[in-house]
Design a protein around this motif. Structure first.
Motif, mmCIF file in Angstrom:
data_model
loop_
_atom_site.group_PDB
_atom_site.id
_atom_site.type_symbol
_atom_site.label_atom_id
_atom_site.label_comp_id
_atom_site.label_asym_id
_atom_site.label_seq_id
_atom_site.Cartn_x
_atom_site.Cartn_y
_atom_site.Cartn_z
ATOM 1 N N LYS A 183 3.794 13.972 0.116
ATOM 2 C CA LYS A 183 3.418 13.436 1.423
ATOM 3 C C LYS A 183 2.951 11.989 1.327
ATOM 4 N N LEU A 184 2.125 11.713 0.310
ATOM 5 C CA LEU A 184 1.621 10.354 0.121
ATOM 6 C C LEU A 184 2.734 9.385 -0.249
ATOM 7 N N VAL A 185 3.631 9.827 -1.134
ATOM 8 C CA VAL A 185 4.755 8.978 -1.557
ATOM 9 C C VAL A 185 5.681 8.690 -0.370
ATOM 10 N N ILE A 218 1.695 8.179 -9.745
ATOM 11 C CA ILE A 218 2.364 7.643 -8.558
ATOM 12 C C ILE A 218 1.585 7.984 -7.285
ATOM 13 N N LYS A 219 0.849 9.096 -7.314
ATOM 14 C CA LYS A 219 0.015 9.475 -6.165
ATOM 15 C C LYS A 219 -1.046 8.414 -5.898
ATOM 16 N N GLU A 220 -1.629 7.904 -6.972
ATOM 17 C CA GLU A 220 -2.667 6.874 -6.852
ATOM 18 C C GLU A 220 -2.086 5.569 -6.327
ATOM 19 N N ALA A 224 -2.959 3.685 -2.677
ATOM 20 C CA ALA A 224 -3.382 2.285 -2.601
ATOM 21 C C ALA A 224 -2.512 1.503 -1.604
ATOM 22 N N ILE A 225 -1.215 1.765 -1.616
ATOM 23 C CA ILE A 225 -0.298 1.078 -0.698
ATOM 24 C C ILE A 225 -0.584 1.486 0.746
ATOM 25 N N ILE A 226 -0.847 2.752 0.952
ATOM 26 C CA ILE A 226 -1.170 3.238 2.301
ATOM 27 C C ILE A 226 -2.425 2.557 2.813
ATOM 28 N N THR A 228 -3.627 -0.332 1.865
ATOM 29 C CA THR A 228 -3.341 -1.763 2.034
ATOM 30 C C THR A 228 -2.719 -2.039 3.403
ATOM 31 N N PHE A 229 -1.685 -1.278 3.740
ATOM 32 C CA PHE A 229 -0.969 -1.537 4.990
ATOM 33 C C PHE A 229 -1.689 -0.984 6.223
ATOM 34 N N GLU A 230 -2.347 0.132 6.073
ATOM 35 C CA GLU A 230 -2.994 0.739 7.246
ATOM 36 C C GLU A 230 -4.305 0.068 7.602
ATOM 37 N N ASP A 231 -4.845 -0.727 6.659
ATOM 38 C CA ASP A 231 -6.068 -1.467 6.954
ATOM 39 C C ASP A 231 -5.785 -2.776 7.690
ATOM 40 N N LYS A 232 -4.487 -3.152 7.709
ATOM 41 C CA LYS A 232 -4.121 -4.434 8.355
ATOM 42 C C LYS A 232 -4.098 -4.279 9.870
#
Length: 232
Positions: A183-185, A218-220, A224-226, A228-232
């Motif tokens: 789900k995270l990936v 890869i989960k971690e 981190a990417i989620i 990064t983008f969702e905080d913008k």
């Protein structure tokens, strides 16, 4: 009267083992308790549980109440060339009056050193599958009675059930972990495709490379990417 007392003691011991199995303790603790109770029940010199390694076709000691480092460090035994292995192969209890004189016993020097004599090896069966063996050794010649063998077989099967339940639980945890990771990936890939203009394949390779470069799951990386983008 003595026989009745001994019978009650064994029934009580079986009850304690059953309670231990459903207690929620860790598997190693459960198996340690089972071999200790069984050894006490039959006044056994050594009681051990050996589990089957199907790939190597070997039995490996998983638990024993013995304090002997020599016995605990005993190498694995092949299923095709040992008394314990014979119990697994034939799916039935195997009794030996004196292991020191039986050519099938792989480590007579250990038997001599530890003062072992009679042996009963009982297969551990769950869902019609043998997963290991419960061994009981005495220091003097002793012929196990049919009733005793039945009790020991019950204990062996209870131990097998505890192991199987633990394995199923671990598989469930792994499955849950895999679903959460997927789900995270998938979410991270969607964000990379949206914000970086990547294709799904490129986004997946990006996550894999980051995981390898940073030596992180890869989960971690996906998490981190989620963030990064969702905080913008």
């Amino acid at each position: 009267m003595r026989k009745r007392s001994q019978r009650l003691k064994k029934i009580e011991a079986l009850s304690v083992i059953s309670s231990t199995i459903v207690s929620g303790k860790y598997l190693d603790d459960i198996l340690s308790q089972i071999v200790k109770i069984t050894a006490d029940m039959f006044n056994s010199k050594i009681c051990s549980i050996m589990l089957l390694d199907e790939k190597r076709d070997e039995l490996v000691i998983k638990a024993t109440q013995s304090l002997s480092e020599v016995y605990k460090n005993k190498p694995p035994v092949k299923v095709g060339s040992s008394i314990s292995g014979l119990a697994v192969k034939e799916r039935k209890p195997i009794f030996v009056l004196d292991v020191r004189k039986d050519p099938r016993y792989m480590y007579p020097q250990i038997a001599e050193k530890e003062g072992l004599c009679s042996m009963l090896a009982v297969p551990m069966i769950v869902k019609d599958k043998v997963i290991g063996v419960l061994n009981i050794y005495t220091s003097e010649p002793y012929e196990f009675k049919d009733e005793e063998i039945k009790i020991i077989q019950t204990i062996a099967n209870q131990a097998a059930l505890a192991i199987e339940n633990t394995r199923l639980f671990e598989e469930l945890i792994l499955t849950k972990e895999a679903l959460e990771t997927k789900k995270l990936v998938d979410r991270a890939k969607a964000l990379l495709m949206k914000h970086r203009g990547m294709s799904e394949e490129e986004a997946h390779r990006f996550l894999q490379k980051k995981s390898m470069d940073l030596r992180k799951p890869i989960k971690e990386i996906a998490s981190a990417i989620i963030l990064t983008f969702e905080d913008k």
